[in-house]
Design an enzyme around this catalytic site. Structure first.
Site, PDB file in Angstrom:
ATOM      1  N   LYS A  10      -7.587   7.738  -1.219  1.00 47.59           N
ATOM      2  CA  LYS A  10      -8.790   8.176  -0.484  1.00 47.59           C
ATOM      3  C   LYS A  10      -9.406   9.398  -1.172  1.00 47.59           C
ATOM      4  O   LYS A  10      -9.584  10.459  -0.567  1.00 47.59           O
ATOM      5  CB  LYS A  10      -8.475   8.486   0.979  1.00 47.59           C
ATOM      6  CG  LYS A  10      -8.042   7.277   1.793  1.00 47.59           C
ATOM      7  CD  LYS A  10      -8.014   7.594   3.281  1.00 47.59           C
ATOM      8  CE  LYS A  10      -7.623   6.405   4.133  1.00 47.59           C
ATOM      9  NZ  LYS A  10      -6.205   6.039   4.043  1.00 47.59           N
ATOM     10  N   THR A  45     -11.003   4.742  10.510  1.00 46.83           N
ATOM     11  CA  THR A  45     -10.911   4.027  11.790  1.00 46.83           C
ATOM     12  C   THR A  45     -10.388   4.932  12.906  1.00 46.83           C
ATOM     13  O   THR A  45     -10.484   4.578  14.077  1.00 46.83           O
ATOM     14  CB  THR A  45     -10.001   2.783  11.681  1.00 46.83           C
ATOM     15  OG1 THR A  45      -8.743   3.204  11.157  1.00 46.83           O
ATOM     16  CG2 THR A  45     -10.593   1.727  10.784  1.00 46.83           C
ATOM     17  N   ASP A  49     -13.853  14.366  -3.748  1.00 45.97           N
ATOM     18  CA  ASP A  49     -13.963  15.670  -4.410  1.00 45.97           C
ATOM     19  C   ASP A  49     -15.247  15.654  -5.245  1.00 45.97           C
ATOM     20  O   ASP A  49     -16.013  14.680  -5.193  1.00 45.97           O
ATOM     21  CB  ASP A  49     -12.715  15.887  -5.295  1.00 45.97           C
ATOM     22  CG  ASP A  49     -12.422  17.360  -5.578  1.00 45.97           C
ATOM     23  OD1 ASP A  49     -13.377  18.172  -5.529  1.00 45.97           O
ATOM     24  OD2 ASP A  49     -11.258  17.688  -5.843  1.00 45.97           O
ATOM     25  N   ILE A  50     -15.463  16.716  -6.030  1.00 40.07           N
ATOM     26  CA  ILE A  50     -16.625  16.717  -6.915  1.00 40.07           C
ATOM     27  C   ILE A  50     -16.452  15.616  -7.963  1.00 40.07           C
ATOM     28  O   ILE A  50     -15.325  15.182  -8.240  1.00 40.07           O
ATOM     29  CB  ILE A  50     -16.828  18.086  -7.612  1.00 40.07           C
ATOM     30  CG1 ILE A  50     -15.594  18.447  -8.444  1.00 40.07           C
ATOM     31  CG2 ILE A  50     -17.167  19.160  -6.596  1.00 40.07           C
ATOM     32  CD1 ILE A  50     -15.854  19.606  -9.403  1.00 40.07           C
ATOM     33  N   GLY A  51     -17.574  15.202  -8.551  1.00 40.77           N
ATOM     34  CA  GLY A  51     -17.554  14.059  -9.454  1.00 40.77           C
ATOM     35  C   GLY A  51     -16.527  14.188 -10.575  1.00 40.77           C
ATOM     36  O   GLY A  51     -15.796  13.230 -10.863  1.00 40.77           O
ATOM     37  N   ALA A  52     -16.463  15.369 -11.211  1.00 50.11           N
ATOM     38  CA  ALA A  52     -15.564  15.508 -12.368  1.00 50.11           C
ATOM     39  C   ALA A  52     -14.111  15.272 -11.960  1.00 50.11           C
ATOM     40  O   ALA A  52     -13.343  14.638 -12.694  1.00 50.11           O
ATOM     41  CB  ALA A  52     -15.718  16.900 -12.987  1.00 50.11           C
ATOM     42  N   LYS A  67       0.863  -1.196   0.000  1.00 50.46           N
ATOM     43  CA  LYS A  67       0.000   0.000   0.000  1.00 50.46           C
ATOM     44  C   LYS A  67       0.892   1.237   0.000  1.00 50.46           C
ATOM     45  O   LYS A  67       1.769   1.373   0.850  1.00 50.46           O
ATOM     46  CB  LYS A  67      -0.907   0.017   1.231  1.00 50.46           C
ATOM     47  CG  LYS A  67      -1.766   1.278   1.321  1.00 50.46           C
ATOM     48  CD  LYS A  67      -2.816   1.160   2.413  1.00 50.46           C
ATOM     49  CE  LYS A  67      -2.368   1.711   3.742  1.00 50.46           C
ATOM     50  NZ  LYS A  67      -2.318   3.188   3.794  1.00 50.46           N
TER      51      LYS A  67
HETATM   52  O1  C5P Z   1      -0.966   0.905  12.317  1.00 56.13           O
HETATM   53  P1  C5P Z   1      -0.294   0.421  11.057  1.00 56.13           P
HETATM   54  O2  C5P Z   1       1.082   0.974  10.918  1.00 56.13           O
HETATM   55  O3  C5P Z   1      -0.371  -1.080  10.863  1.00 56.13           O
HETATM   56  O4  C5P Z   1      -1.151   1.099   9.917  1.00 56.13           O
HETATM   57  C1  C5P Z   1      -1.363   0.540   8.653  1.00 56.13           C
HETATM   58  C2  C5P Z   1      -2.392   1.385   7.932  1.00 56.13           C
HETATM   59  O5  C5P Z   1      -3.568   1.447   8.731  1.00 56.13           O
HETATM   60  C3  C5P Z   1      -1.999   2.848   7.705  1.00 56.13           C
HETATM   61  O6  C5P Z   1      -1.336   3.007   6.472  1.00 56.13           O
HETATM   62  C4  C5P Z   1      -3.326   3.557   7.708  1.00 56.13           C
HETATM   63  O7  C5P Z   1      -3.884   3.592   6.414  1.00 56.13           O
HETATM   64  C5  C5P Z   1      -4.213   2.679   8.569  1.00 56.13           C
HETATM   65  N1  C5P Z   1      -4.439   3.257   9.917  1.00 56.13           N
HETATM   66  C6  C5P Z   1      -5.724   3.322  10.386  1.00 56.13           C
HETATM   67  N2  C5P Z   1      -5.998   3.856  11.645  1.00 56.13           N
HETATM   68  C7  C5P Z   1      -5.003   4.285  12.439  1.00 56.13           C
HETATM   69  C8  C5P Z   1      -3.670   4.198  12.000  1.00 56.13           C
HETATM   70  C9  C5P Z   1      -3.416   3.668  10.722  1.00 56.13           C
HETATM   71  O8  C5P Z   1      -6.640   2.915   9.687  1.00 56.13           O
HETATM   72  N3  C5P Z   1      -5.310   4.783  13.649  1.00 56.13           N
END
Ligand code: C5P
Length: 230
Positions: free
Chosen positions: A64, A117, A67-70, A35
């Site tokens: 992630k 998260t 933004d607007i659709g276009a 990633k």
């Molecule tokens: O915590 P770790 O280093 O394993 O994070 C891996 C991925 O988890 C990060 O690249 C991020 O996208 C996501 N992350 C998350 N919530 C957090 C910290 C990291 O979703 N509090």
């Protein structure tokens, strides 16, 4: 030693491209899916993505988009015509529809971030959402399915209830994963990789437990050994 497993995605959250390249070289054949997030994408990380593809790796571009659709359609066109196997957008219907409309390579999977998260119920209340975090996650999952997305990013704690309402091939990609004994860092609601898969996750994203380990290859091998029978 267990082989690399494409269900394990390693988050290359390095501060710069040089250290990212070094880490990829160190992890070698033990990791097949990476990633690449905003910090690297904002400093020429697409060259890293191309390099990873040239090495036969799978690449998750974690834009992630929101933004607007276009704009989202244009960005999805650009991202999905390059070194991108998996692309994230925020799970708002306008954004998701535009991303699907912009997809150039039908093999690139587009997944929606349901609720970050890092956000708590108190944060959602403060932002005026007026609904429970769980309800918002499930609403966005349903909308992701309706909009033709290939999956969602969600906490491993939400994976089971999501799996119960989506098509079997729908991806559930879960960060917040910690092997037994690993540092929790700033993650709030963690699960082991084994439990994430038992809960219905299709992929786990692991960053610091591998990238900050004294021996990243050994840390990877331990996770691979733990998940190989699941
Ligand atoms: O915590 P770790 O280093 O394993 O994070 C891996 C991925 O988890 C990060 O690249 C991020 O996208 C996501 N992350 C998350 N919530 C957090 C910290 C990291 O979703 N509090």
């Amino acid at each position: 030693m267990p082989n690399a497993d494409p269900r394990l995605i390693v988050a290359l959250d390095e501060p710069d491209l040089t250290s990212a390249h070094k880490l990829v070289a160190r992890l070698g054949d033990s990791v097949s899916y990476y990633k690449v997030g905003l910090t690297l994408l904002a400093q020429g990380g697409l060259s890293l993505c191309q390099d990873l593809k040239a090495q036969g790796k799978l690449v998750f571009q974690d834009w992630k988009l929101h933004d607007i659709g276009a704009q989202v359609e244009g960005a999805a066109k650009a991202a999905t015509s390059g070194a991108c196997d998996l692309l994230t957008v925020h799970a708002e219907p306008q954004v998701m529809k535009a991303a699907v409309a912009g997809r150039i390579n039908p093999k690139t999977r587009i997944i929606g971030v349901t609720v970050m998260t890092s956000l708590s119920q108190a944060d959602l209340d403060d932002m005026g959402y007026g609904m429970s975090l769980t309800d918002l996650v499930l609403r966005r999952v349903d909308q992701a399915v309706e909009c033709g997305l290939d999956g969602v990013v969600a906490s491993p704690h939400e994976a089971a209830m999501i799996r119960a309402r989506v098509p079997a091939d729908f991806l559930i990609v879960t960060p917040g994963v910690r092997p037994v004994g690993a540092d929790v860092n700033d993650q709030q609601r963690i699960a082991t990789p084994e439990d994430a898969f038992r809960n219905g996750a299709s992929h786990v994203v692991v960053g610091r437990p591998i990238t900050r380990a004294a021996d990243p290859v050994a840390a990877t091998q331990a996770i691979l050994a733990a998940i190989q029978t699941i």
